[in-house]
Design a protein around this motif. Sequence first.
Motif, mmCIF file in Angstrom:
data_model
loop_
_atom_site.group_PDB
_atom_site.id
_atom_site.type_symbol
_atom_site.label_atom_id
_atom_site.label_comp_id
_atom_site.label_asym_id
_atom_site.label_seq_id
_atom_site.Cartn_x
_atom_site.Cartn_y
_atom_site.Cartn_z
ATOM 1 N N LEU A 1 0.785 -1.415 0.005
ATOM 2 C CA LEU A 1 0.115 0.145 -0.005
ATOM 3 C C LEU A 1 0.615 1.415 0.035
ATOM 4 O O LEU A 1 0.368 2.267 -0.843
ATOM 5 C CB LEU A 1 -0.756 0.003 1.122
ATOM 6 C CG LEU A 1 -2.116 -0.980 1.203
ATOM 7 C CD1 LEU A 1 -2.655 -1.331 2.482
ATOM 8 C CD2 LEU A 1 -3.183 -0.633 0.287
ATOM 9 N N ALA A 2 1.888 1.220 0.823
ATOM 10 C CA ALA A 2 2.795 2.479 0.472
ATOM 11 C C ALA A 2 3.587 2.487 -0.762
ATOM 12 O O ALA A 2 3.672 3.704 -1.251
ATOM 13 C CB ALA A 2 4.145 2.075 1.922
ATOM 14 N N GLY A 3 3.845 1.647 -1.441
ATOM 15 C CA GLY A 3 4.252 1.713 -2.833
ATOM 16 C C GLY A 3 3.429 2.113 -3.589
ATOM 17 O O GLY A 3 3.513 2.913 -4.474
ATOM 18 N N ILE A 4 2.013 1.666 -3.619
ATOM 19 C CA ILE A 4 0.907 2.078 -4.421
ATOM 20 C C ILE A 4 0.678 3.679 -4.116
ATOM 21 O O ILE A 4 0.357 4.312 -5.106
ATOM 22 C CB ILE A 4 -0.192 1.437 -3.964
ATOM 23 C CG1 ILE A 4 -0.312 -0.211 -4.465
ATOM 24 C CG2 ILE A 4 -1.692 1.940 -4.668
ATOM 25 C CD1 ILE A 4 -1.064 -1.159 -3.978
ATOM 26 N N ALA A 5 0.689 3.973 -2.819
ATOM 27 C CA ALA A 5 0.442 5.403 -2.663
ATOM 28 C C ALA A 5 1.697 6.216 -3.204
ATOM 29 O O ALA A 5 1.225 7.406 -3.693
ATOM 30 C CB ALA A 5 0.530 5.727 -1.125
ATOM 31 N N ASP A 6 2.905 5.846 -3.363
ATOM 32 C CA ASP A 6 3.986 6.529 -4.092
ATOM 33 C C ASP A 6 3.409 6.709 -5.564
ATOM 34 O O ASP A 6 4.084 7.496 -6.123
ATOM 35 C CB ASP A 6 5.279 5.852 -3.758
ATOM 36 C CG ASP A 6 5.850 5.807 -2.599
ATOM 37 O OD1 ASP A 6 5.333 6.712 -1.759
ATOM 38 O OD2 ASP A 6 6.723 4.956 -2.083
ATOM 39 N N HIS A 7 2.829 5.857 -6.110
ATOM 40 C CA HIS A 7 2.441 6.298 -7.577
ATOM 41 C C HIS A 7 1.125 6.541 -7.670
ATOM 42 O O HIS A 7 0.578 6.440 -8.867
ATOM 43 C CB HIS A 7 2.365 4.777 -8.127
ATOM 44 C CG HIS A 7 3.972 4.044 -8.211
ATOM 45 N ND1 HIS A 7 4.547 3.661 -7.194
ATOM 46 C CD2 HIS A 7 5.118 4.357 -9.059
ATOM 47 C CE1 HIS A 7 5.836 3.170 -7.437
ATOM 48 N NE2 HIS A 7 6.115 3.761 -8.741
ATOM 49 N N ALA A 8 0.550 7.130 -6.666
ATOM 50 C CA ALA A 8 -0.846 7.903 -6.848
ATOM 51 C C ALA A 8 -1.049 8.507 -7.995
ATOM 52 O O ALA A 8 -2.021 8.558 -8.691
ATOM 53 C CB ALA A 8 -1.272 8.481 -5.467
ATOM 54 N N GLY A 9 -0.249 9.588 -8.332
ATOM 55 C CA GLY A 9 -0.225 10.438 -9.329
ATOM 56 C C GLY A 9 -0.471 9.792 -10.808
ATOM 57 O O GLY A 9 -1.223 10.015 -11.480
ATOM 58 N N ASP A 10 0.559 8.900 -10.725
ATOM 59 C CA ASP A 10 0.441 7.909 -12.085
ATOM 60 C C ASP A 10 -0.552 7.147 -12.277
ATOM 61 O O ASP A 10 -1.361 6.948 -13.266
ATOM 62 C CB ASP A 10 1.650 6.901 -12.206
ATOM 63 C CG ASP A 10 2.938 7.823 -12.300
ATOM 64 O OD1 ASP A 10 3.126 8.846 -12.836
ATOM 65 O OD2 ASP A 10 4.148 7.264 -11.888
ATOM 66 N N LEU A 11 -1.233 6.652 -11.358
ATOM 67 C CA LEU A 11 -2.276 5.827 -11.162
ATOM 68 C C LEU A 11 -3.699 6.766 -11.472
ATOM 69 O O LEU A 11 -4.690 5.854 -12.149
ATOM 70 C CB LEU A 11 -2.632 4.865 -10.059
ATOM 71 C CG LEU A 11 -1.487 3.787 -9.757
ATOM 72 C CD1 LEU A 11 -1.502 3.348 -8.214
ATOM 73 C CD2 LEU A 11 -1.764 2.850 -10.697
ATOM 74 N N LEU A 12 -3.694 7.826 -10.955
ATOM 75 C CA LEU A 12 -4.999 8.640 -11.167
ATOM 76 C C LEU A 12 -4.924 9.330 -12.562
ATOM 77 O O LEU A 12 -5.945 9.578 -13.074
ATOM 78 C CB LEU A 12 -4.935 9.522 -10.150
ATOM 79 C CG LEU A 12 -5.273 9.011 -8.595
ATOM 80 C CD1 LEU A 12 -5.156 10.281 -7.596
ATOM 81 C CD2 LEU A 12 -6.647 8.559 -8.691
#
Length: 382
Positions: free
Chosen positions: A366-377
Amino acid sequence: MSDRGPGAGTATAVPPAAGAGSYPVEDVATRTGAAIRAAGTPSDARAVWRALGGHGLLDGAGPERLPALLGVLDEHCPVGVVLSVCVQVASALPLLREHAEAVDGGPVSAVHRAAARGAATLALAATDRAGSGSDLMNLGTTAQLNGDDVILDGGKRWITNATTADHALVLARHRPQPHFTSFVWVLAPIEAPGVRVTATEDDLLPGAGLGDIEFDGVRLDRSHLIGRAGRGMVNFARHITTERYAGGVWAAAICRRVLADTQRRLAARPLGAGHAWDNAAIRERFARCLVESWRIGAACAAYRDSPDPMVASMLLKTSVAESLDLVLGECGRLLGADAYGDAGLARLRAATAMFATAGGATGAMLAGIADHAGDLLGRRPW
């Protein structure tokens, strides 16, 4: 979980193949069934590994073969045995294969050939025993590169195949700096002086060979390095994504098996004037399990199509851990007391809790996913 032998109607035996690339993907399930029969005891992880190698299922096996391989193994073998195979075929063996092709002889090539035949078993030893745990950037196991020698010190914790492996692939720090270029993989024979293995007390995953491995001044020559010093973390990152995908397709197989069995039981269980399956509330609860199972399959498909395998593997792993637990938990409640027998669903749910830890804890994902929030959104990774 009970040891389930192959039942009537499984495919007939097939002759061993020289390598996985010499027959089509469609034959993987047939060959896997034949290998399990040849192993004789589906609860013996080493025997199953030897048989898989003898049937050409290990040499060159790529991600496209994992769904059929792990699906048939899950149908017939205990969870611990499937875990033993999964880690080797998804991470350890591909890591060896990648670098065996780049060297002329030596232990890396020799062990790769033996493992691909099923004649040697492997343990992927990344998680440290003390301090950092799954925080690999801060691991304390060291590999001192001293002239022609490598000296290993430290320890690894909760390692699959620790008690059954012939060789461990050890992720170690060769420089003190907390940087991704400070790591190297070392191929360590379990029988080497200074290696000590301690079995983990665990009755949920028989066959997985879980244990801790300690290295006390283990001296090896530099031919035991797997790849170049400084590339260890990069190589790990590349192969851990495949291991997470393997976990996803295995979890999908578990869901299909459990849901099919649960539906059969509900259809046969008397309730009022009919059966439990006729009850609308029960059917709705079961349908929600089907939705969670579908999510696992969708996450696996999204990983295969993603241009960013690392981020996709983190999304996949988190989805798998949560959806699998929801499916097993709800099916257990639907079955009631039947879920708590020696081979019941409650025990399977407890064993598969490792999906939330092995290959990266859910919190770290989850921490790694949050780091890529901008890309994912900003795009659609699926």
